[in-house]
Design a protein around this motif. Structure first.
Motif, mmCIF file in Angstrom:
data_model
loop_
_atom_site.group_PDB
_atom_site.id
_atom_site.type_symbol
_atom_site.label_atom_id
_atom_site.label_comp_id
_atom_site.label_asym_id
_atom_site.label_seq_id
_atom_site.Cartn_x
_atom_site.Cartn_y
_atom_site.Cartn_z
ATOM 1 N N ALA A 152 36.292 -27.712 -68.799
ATOM 2 C CA ALA A 152 37.570 -27.219 -68.302
ATOM 3 C C ALA A 152 37.363 -26.409 -67.023
ATOM 4 C CB ALA A 152 38.245 -26.354 -69.357
ATOM 5 N N SER A 153 36.282 -25.626 -66.989
ATOM 6 C CA SER A 153 35.982 -24.836 -65.805
ATOM 7 C C SER A 153 35.652 -25.732 -64.622
ATOM 8 C CB SER A 153 34.809 -23.894 -66.088
ATOM 9 O OG SER A 153 34.415 -23.213 -64.939
ATOM 10 N N GLU A 154 34.896 -26.803 -64.906
ATOM 11 C CA GLU A 154 34.529 -27.737 -63.845
ATOM 12 C C GLU A 154 35.791 -28.393 -63.274
ATOM 13 O OE1 GLU A 154 31.441 -31.460 -63.131
ATOM 14 O OE2 GLU A 154 32.073 -30.930 -65.159
ATOM 15 N N ALA A 155 36.743 -28.735 -64.155
ATOM 16 C CA ALA A 155 37.967 -29.386 -63.702
ATOM 17 C C ALA A 155 38.808 -28.463 -62.831
ATOM 18 C CB ALA A 155 38.780 -29.840 -64.907
ATOM 19 N N SER A 156 38.676 -27.143 -63.035
ATOM 20 C CA SER A 156 39.473 -26.193 -62.276
ATOM 21 C C SER A 156 38.836 -25.824 -60.941
ATOM 22 C CB SER A 156 39.688 -24.909 -63.091
ATOM 23 O OG SER A 156 38.454 -24.240 -63.270
ATOM 24 N N SER A 157 37.656 -26.346 -60.659
ATOM 25 C CA SER A 157 36.993 -26.036 -59.394
ATOM 26 C C SER A 157 37.708 -26.739 -58.242
ATOM 27 C CB SER A 157 35.517 -26.453 -59.438
ATOM 28 O OG SER A 157 35.400 -27.855 -59.541
#
Length: 236
Positions: free
Chosen positions: A147-152
């Motif tokens: 999820a964090s990667e997608a928000s980058s």
């Protein structure tokens, strides 16, 4: 005066243990005697609240000296590589920036061996692959990592023309944090090639464009910082 003598003696006596304690600066870089690489049995990692995972690899002992990495991931993306231990050798010193730059470009341990530093290169790649495997296990156990990667967010800085050649950076953010910097354009010059890893490392440390100019690469450094600031401003 007679009363002052014991005080002086006691003061000197109190300092003796300090003078005698001399920690060895070489303790982490003692060369191994075994010619074949061997890997210790454990590694460690730490996850931040932003989805960043820092993996400290196990030490690989070689006939040239120990090799150990600290690899920073944002999700599955490698954003930084730091050498914790490396052989004390000029060829290794020259090879490390190339290995790190190739790692950030390839995003894997499938990179070229640096000529003249084969042993260090092989140990580096072995240690790097171990870090990648460790991060993959941590990511599979933590759904928030993806999820964090997608928000980058990735932002291209402005392209600048200099007398040495064009300069343009691409900056990846996770929230407000700079997690990676990639050169989209840079002068084809040895001093620029040597300067870029230093500029990127300082950017990740400072989290801003307020970084030092690299000696011998002033023009590239100034253009890099201008393009970087443009990317930071564009991100908002």
């Amino acid at each position: 005066m007679k009363r002052a003598i014991p005080v002086v003696v006691l003061s000197i006596a109190g300092l003796v243990p300090v003078w005698l304690y001399q920690p060895s600066a070489e303790s982490s870089t003692v060369q191994a005697t075994t010619p074949a690489p061997s890997t210790s049995s454990s590694s460690s990692s730490s996850s931040g609240s932003s989805g960043t995972n820092v993996v400290t690899t196990t030490t690989v002992d070689t006939e040239k000296g120990p090799v150990q990495l600290q690899v920073t991931f944002s999700g599955t993306k490698i954003t930084a590589v730091k050498m914790l231990q490396q052989p004390n050798h000029p060829q290794t010193t020259a090879a490390v920036p190339k290995l790190v730059a190739e790692t950030l470009e390839a995003q894997s341990a499938d990179i070229d061996t640096v000529s003249g530093a084969t042993i260090t290169s092989d140990a580096y790649k072995e240690s790097l692959q171990a870090a990648i495997d460790d991060n993959a296990k941590a990511a599979s156990a933590s759904p928030s990592a993806s999820a964090s990667e997608a928000s980058s967010r990735t932002v291209d800085g402005s392209a600048l023309s200099t007398e040495k050649g064009p300069v343009q950076v691409q900056v990846t953010f996770s929230g407000t944090k700079i997690t990676a910097v990639k050169m989209l354009q840079q002068p084809n010059h040895p001093q620029t090639t040597a300067a870029v890893p230093k500029l990127v490392a300082e950017t990740l440390e400072a989290q801003s464009a307020d970084i030092d100019t690299v000696s011998g690469a002033t023009i590239t450094s100034d253009a890099y910082k201008e393009s970087l600031q443009a990317a930071i401003d564009a991100k908002g």
